[in-house]
Design an enzyme around this catalytic site. Structure first.
Site, PDB file in Angstrom:
ATOM      1  N   SER A 245      30.799 -23.878  41.909  1.00 50.82           N
ATOM      2  CA  SER A 245      31.822 -23.784  42.949  1.00 50.82           C
ATOM      3  C   SER A 245      31.376 -24.636  44.123  1.00 50.82           C
ATOM      4  O   SER A 245      30.291 -25.213  44.109  1.00 50.82           O
ATOM      5  CB  SER A 245      31.990 -22.338  43.392  1.00 50.82           C
ATOM      6  OG  SER A 245      30.881 -21.967  44.192  1.00 50.82           O
ATOM      7  N   LYS A 246      32.221 -24.664  45.144  1.00 43.39           N
ATOM      8  CA  LYS A 246      31.922 -25.501  46.311  1.00 43.39           C
ATOM      9  C   LYS A 246      30.578 -25.152  46.958  1.00 43.39           C
ATOM     10  O   LYS A 246      29.958 -25.991  47.596  1.00 43.39           O
ATOM     11  CB  LYS A 246      33.034 -25.360  47.344  1.00 43.39           C
ATOM     12  CG  LYS A 246      34.262 -26.126  46.934  1.00 43.39           C
ATOM     13  CD  LYS A 246      35.087 -26.532  48.162  1.00 43.39           C
ATOM     14  CE  LYS A 246      36.334 -27.265  47.738  1.00 43.39           C
ATOM     15  NZ  LYS A 246      37.551 -26.588  48.137  1.00 43.39           N
ATOM     16  N   ARG A 247      30.183 -23.887  46.789  1.00 41.22           N
ATOM     17  CA  ARG A 247      28.884 -23.469  47.329  1.00 41.22           C
ATOM     18  C   ARG A 247      27.747 -24.357  46.826  1.00 41.22           C
ATOM     19  O   ARG A 247      26.738 -24.531  47.478  1.00 41.22           O
ATOM     20  CB  ARG A 247      28.565 -22.037  46.859  1.00 41.22           C
ATOM     21  CG  ARG A 247      28.942 -20.937  47.782  1.00 41.22           C
ATOM     22  CD  ARG A 247      28.477 -19.601  47.220  1.00 41.22           C
ATOM     23  NE  ARG A 247      28.714 -19.454  45.796  1.00 41.22           N
ATOM     24  CZ  ARG A 247      27.749 -19.386  44.881  1.00 41.22           C
ATOM     25  NH1 ARG A 247      26.494 -19.456  45.228  1.00 41.22           N
ATOM     26  NH2 ARG A 247      28.052 -19.258  43.593  1.00 41.22           N
ATOM     27  N   HIS A 248      27.927 -24.884  45.619  1.00 37.51           N
ATOM     28  CA  HIS A 248      26.868 -25.692  45.009  1.00 37.51           C
ATOM     29  C   HIS A 248      26.887 -27.139  45.479  1.00 37.51           C
ATOM     30  O   HIS A 248      26.052 -27.921  45.073  1.00 37.51           O
ATOM     31  CB  HIS A 248      27.000 -25.665  43.482  1.00 37.51           C
ATOM     32  CG  HIS A 248      26.773 -24.320  42.887  1.00 37.51           C
ATOM     33  ND1 HIS A 248      27.792 -23.500  42.481  1.00 37.51           N
ATOM     34  CD2 HIS A 248      25.627 -23.643  42.630  1.00 37.51           C
ATOM     35  CE1 HIS A 248      27.296 -22.374  41.994  1.00 37.51           C
ATOM     36  NE2 HIS A 248      25.989 -22.430  42.082  1.00 37.51           N
ATOM     37  N   GLY A 249      27.855 -27.493  46.311  1.00 35.21           N
ATOM     38  CA  GLY A 249      27.961 -28.895  46.768  1.00 35.21           C
ATOM     39  C   GLY A 249      29.266 -29.490  46.270  1.00 35.21           C
ATOM     40  O   GLY A 249      30.215 -28.762  45.999  1.00 35.21           O
TER      41      GLY A 249
END
Ligand code: GLU
Length: 482
Positions: A245-249
């Site tokens: 997800s966006k949390r990962h970049g």
């Protein structure tokens, strides 16, 4: 004779093309190219509230950048609503679906009642069984109704290309709506109607669609169509084992384009997320991927998106790419970074190819490469603090060495690497230092950094005039106030 495989990528245009979608598209594309089949594109834009033209464009751009070309015209699902409706009424006429006049409020109440009893709500089809006269009266009045699919008894199984046999008992599947009261089709129904119309033979998509598949299979059968093969691809996880997800970049393909990843590297990297060639090959170009791609190579377990690996992969692809192609790809990046304009790039083409060849060994991304190329295009060197602190620590000693090097280089009979090498080795010997002790300060003087291609290559690329000018500037700086 077996029919030509027909595959599709069916994105919902509600955002950019993300990594998971791109992987699905790539696998479908590879399979189609491998088998001489067709790769089709269907934009699932029936959710008008969330679909945007901008997103559709971003998806086309992402696919194009990745080199995933589609055969035949793009299908827009929203343009097929009339067929979806015809298909739904066909099922209704055949008794395989029924009208449901229950209102949204009634359904809400039924749902609440079920919850209060601690049960999960399932639609009881007896609610929809109206005496013929009442049915007629409601139809005459124009009362709104949905069309529900009559889920048969038994169970639904398929042989998934990735997961093997999957079975769902039909009792767990509610008589689901296929057409809403406003005559718009429900997602699963539109997908099946379109896949049948497009003659899709293999449905390959993310395994978040597994739970939709039994419903879709029942619809294929009811509509009298042959079933496609299904292949459900494993999830992509971040390095922490959680769903990407966006949390990962960055998760948009376009982000990687701007970060300086080559499309060939991205393709190669994505191909290995859920597929393996069956041997230990990792760096593969498009023809190799096509040649090696098979359904048997699809993996069951989730794959991990490792950015370091993508960068490594990109470095490998930069090394493999013909220099002319690499230069062409870099051109807009170079111009954007104000390194050189188009005319300068054209005027120094051979020189630039030579430099690129020297630099690409150390670069991981295109943006890296552009950054490393800066000292060679720039008229003046910008000194990196860390390199100065490290290699010009003893300013007097550095200045003495650089002054000797300047004199010797100015007097060199020619500018071949062999000549400059012997000239500089003599300078080091005469100063009583190892060659490295001379080359590091010299590297800072010529490139402003502590890292560069080999010294004699750097000298060749810069030429004698620039080299001497840079040495003068370094000497001035070293002599200046500390
Ligand atoms: N539109 C769906 C999605 O974006 C894909 C549907 C399918 O492949 O069947 O997840």
């Amino acid at each position: 004779m077996t029919a030509t495989p027909r595959l599709r990528f069916a994105p919902s245009p509600t955002g950019y093309l993300h990594v998971g979608g791109a992987r699905t598209a790539l696998f479908n594309w590879l399979y189609a190219r491998k088998t001489g089949g067709k790769f089709l594109l269907r934009v699932e834009d029936t959710d008008k509230a969330r679909s945007t033209d901008e997103s559709t464009r971003a998806i086309f751009e992402g696919l194009t950048w990745l080199g995933l070309d589609w055969d035949e015209e793009v299908v827009f699902q929203g343009a097929n609503v009339e067929r979806h409706q015809r298909d739904a009424f066909r099922l209704l006429d055949a008794g395989l679906a029924y009208r449901d006049f229950t209102t949204a409020e009634q359904l809400d109440q039924l749902r609440k009642d079920a919850e209060a009893r601690g049960e999960t709500f399932t639609f009881d089809r007896r609610l929809a069984e109206l005496p013929p006269a009442e049915l007629q009266a409601r139809l005459d009045r124009g009362d709104p109704f949905t069309i529900r699919f009559r889920v048969p008894e038994g169970s639904t199984s398929w042989e998934d290309l990735v997961h093997g046999t999957i079975t769902f008992p039909n009792k767990d599947i509610d008589d689901f709506i296929i057409l809403r009261s406003d005559r718009t089709p429900i997602y699963n129904f539109a997908v099946v109607s379109d896949d049948i119309d497009m003659g899709i033979t293999l449905v390959m998509r993310g395994d978040d669609h597994i739970s939709n598949t039994p419903k879709q299979i029942l619809l294929y059968r009811a509509l009298g169509a042959a079933l496609p093969t299904f292949a459900h691809l494993p999830m992509i996880h971040g390095m922490d084992g959680k769903k990407l997800s966006k949390r990962h970049g960055a998760t948009a393909v376009g982000d990687y384009q701007h970060l300086g990843i080559l499309p060939g590297a991205m393709r190669n990297f994505l191909a290995l997320l859920g597929w393996s060639p069956g041997d230990d090959r990792e760096v593969m170009d498009m023809p190799e991927l096509i040649e090696a791609f098979t359904g048997e190579g699809l993996l069951k377990k989730a794959s991990v998106f490792d950015l370091k690996k993508l960068e490594w992969m990109n470095g490998q692809h930069m090394m493999r790419l013909p220099l002319e192609e690499l230069a062409a790809y870099l051109r807009p990046f170079v111009i954007d970074a104000n390194l050189a304009d188009a005319a300068q790039l054209d005027a120094r083409h051979a020189w630039w190819l030579h430099l690129l060849d020297l630099l690409r060994v150390r670069a991981r991304t295109v943006t890296d490469l552009v950054k490393q190329a800066r000292p060679y295009w720039a008229s003046d060197v910008e000194y990196e603090e860390a390199a100065v602190a490290k290699h010009w620590k003893d300013a007097t000693a550095a200045a003495a060495l650089l002054a000797s090097a300047r004199t010797a280089l100015a007097a060199a009979p020619d500018w071949s690497p062999a000549t400059t090498e012997s000239v500089l080795r003599t300078v080091a010997e005469q100063a009583g230092v190892g060659a490295g002790k001379l080359f590091q300060p010299l590297r800072v003087a010529l490139t402003g950094t502590g890292e560069s291609p080999g010294m004699f290559d750097v000298l060749t690329v810069l030429g004698r005039d620039t080299t001497l000018r840079r040495l003068d500037a370094a000497l001035a700086r070293l002599a200046g106030p500390a």
